[in-house]
Design a protein around this motif. Structure first.
Motif, PDB file in Angstrom:
ATOM      1  N   SER A  11       0.815  -1.179   0.120  1.00 42.15           N
ATOM      2  CA  SER A  11       0.075   0.051  -0.054  1.00 42.15           C
ATOM      3  C   SER A  11       0.966   1.304   0.137  1.00 42.15           C
ATOM      4  O   SER A  11       0.613   2.233  -0.579  1.00 42.15           O
ATOM      5  CB  SER A  11      -0.914  -0.056   1.152  1.00 42.15           C
ATOM      6  N   ARG A  12       1.835   1.056   0.617  1.00 44.32           N
ATOM      7  CA  ARG A  12       2.789   2.375   0.837  1.00 44.32           C
ATOM      8  C   ARG A  12       3.517   2.528  -0.437  1.00 44.32           C
ATOM      9  O   ARG A  12       3.565   3.638  -0.892  1.00 44.32           O
ATOM     10  CB  ARG A  12       3.826   2.446   2.048  1.00 44.32           C
ATOM     11  N   ILE A  13       4.054   1.616  -1.068  1.00 43.44           N
ATOM     12  CA  ILE A  13       4.936   1.587  -2.279  1.00 43.44           C
ATOM     13  C   ILE A  13       3.793   2.179  -3.455  1.00 43.44           C
ATOM     14  O   ILE A  13       4.138   3.100  -4.367  1.00 43.44           O
ATOM     15  CB  ILE A  13       5.326   0.311  -2.782  1.00 43.44           C
ATOM     16  N   LEU A  14       2.763   1.535  -3.495  1.00 42.90           N
ATOM     17  CA  LEU A  14       1.657   2.181  -4.343  1.00 42.90           C
ATOM     18  C   LEU A  14       1.127   3.685  -4.395  1.00 42.90           C
ATOM     19  O   LEU A  14       1.057   4.403  -5.138  1.00 42.90           O
ATOM     20  CB  LEU A  14       0.409   1.354  -4.155  1.00 42.90           C
ATOM     21  N   LEU A  18       2.055   6.324  -6.772  1.00 46.32           N
ATOM     22  CA  LEU A  18       0.925   7.168  -7.510  1.00 46.32           C
ATOM     23  C   LEU A  18       1.262   8.463  -7.245  1.00 46.32           C
ATOM     24  O   LEU A  18       0.848   9.659  -7.983  1.00 46.32           O
ATOM     25  CB  LEU A  18      -0.414   6.836  -6.943  1.00 46.32           C
ATOM     26  N   THR A  19       1.753   9.066  -6.145  1.00 43.12           N
ATOM     27  CA  THR A  19       2.068  10.554  -5.706  1.00 43.12           C
ATOM     28  C   THR A  19       3.033  10.796  -6.765  1.00 43.12           C
ATOM     29  O   THR A  19       2.843  12.144  -7.339  1.00 43.12           O
ATOM     30  CB  THR A  19       2.599  10.567  -4.290  1.00 43.12           C
ATOM     31  N   GLY A  63       3.035  14.255   1.389  1.00 39.23           N
ATOM     32  CA  GLY A  63       2.668  14.658   2.707  1.00 39.23           C
ATOM     33  C   GLY A  63       1.370  14.757   2.938  1.00 39.23           C
ATOM     34  O   GLY A  63       0.657  14.400   3.636  1.00 39.23           O
ATOM     35  N   SER A  64       0.621  15.631   2.010  1.00 42.30           N
ATOM     36  CA  SER A  64      -0.634  15.775   2.092  1.00 42.30           C
ATOM     37  C   SER A  64      -1.404  14.701   1.973  1.00 42.30           C
ATOM     38  O   SER A  64      -2.667  14.495   2.605  1.00 42.30           O
ATOM     39  CB  SER A  64      -1.061  16.966   1.025  1.00 42.30           C
ATOM     40  N   SER A  65      -1.285  14.006   0.736  1.00 43.40           N
ATOM     41  CA  SER A  65      -2.221  12.719   0.803  1.00 43.40           C
ATOM     42  C   SER A  65      -1.957  11.766   1.788  1.00 43.40           C
ATOM     43  O   SER A  65      -2.932  10.876   2.299  1.00 43.40           O
ATOM     44  CB  SER A  65      -1.914  11.983  -0.555  1.00 43.40           C
ATOM     45  N   TYR A  66      -0.739  11.609   2.454  1.00 41.51           N
ATOM     46  CA  TYR A  66      -0.488  10.685   3.548  1.00 41.51           C
ATOM     47  C   TYR A  66      -1.348  11.187   4.901  1.00 41.51           C
ATOM     48  O   TYR A  66      -2.124  10.190   5.395  1.00 41.51           O
ATOM     49  CB  TYR A  66       1.067  10.941   4.005  1.00 41.51           C
TER      50      TYR A  66
END
Length: 195
Positions: A11-14, A18-19, A63-66
């Motif tokens: 999930s983190r790699i995806l 995507l970012t 950072g924003s999407s995180y």
């Protein structure tokens, strides 16, 4: 447990991939065009400037999407520190690596009311670029923050004038100081930690 860890890693790699794709597309179609129309700098540093801005923009998107995906989490400290380094490098490049200018001085405050598109977008860009500096003044009283802002911006204008990398412009002093003070007010009220 192992399956859950692998799922989080995937999930983190995806999320990172995507970012990066979204950031690149925004940079390619929006940011680079905006830079082309506003940056009158040395062509030698242009690739470095563009690369730093792309990398910084990608970190901001990440950072924003995180935070949107994990509201209870905080942006990792190393990401914030890296963003500050990139911000200050970009500011140095934008302010002091421009094309050679003749020594000019603009003391006409009426230029503040020049609403031509090119002038207005440059004024807005200057205002926005200096907002983050307000964060570093939140531990000062308002009067001290204002005086430090005025001193900093006036020093930048004098250095640009002496080094022939810009003109000494009173309107820039007002706009940039206003940007810093707006940042000061925002960060003082919101109480966000960015370091």
């Amino acid at each position: 447990i192992v399956k859950d860890i692998n799922m989080r890693k995937s999930s983190r790699i995806l999320h990172i991939i995507l970012t990066c794709i979204i950031s690149f597309l925004v940079f390619y179609y929006v940011t680079s065009n905006f830079l082309d129309s506003h940056f009158q700098g040395l062509y030698v540093i242009e690739p470095l400037l563009y690369l730093l801005i792309l990398f910084g923009q990608t970190l901001i998107f990440y950072g924003s999407s995180y935070l949107l995906l994990n509201p209870s989490h905080r942006i990792p400290t190393f990401v914030l520190r890296l963003l500050w380094v990139i911000y200050f490098l970009v500011m140095i490049l934008l302010l002091f690596f421009r094309v050679y200018h003749d020594n000019n001085i603009n003391l006409n405050l009426l230029e503040l009311f020049n609403f031509e598109i090119a002038n207005l977008s440059q004024t807005i860009l200057n205002f926005i670029l200096f907002i983050p500096i307000g964060y570093w003044l939140i531990h000062f009283k308002t009067t001290s923050a204002l005086l430090i802002s005025l001193f900093l911006i006036t020093s930048i204008e004098i250095l640009q004038f002496i080094s022939h990398r810009g003109i000494f412009d009173v309107v820039d002093i007002l706009i940039d100081t206003f940007g810093i003070m707006i940042g000061y007010i925002i960060f003082k009220k919101v109480n966000i930690k960015f370091h």
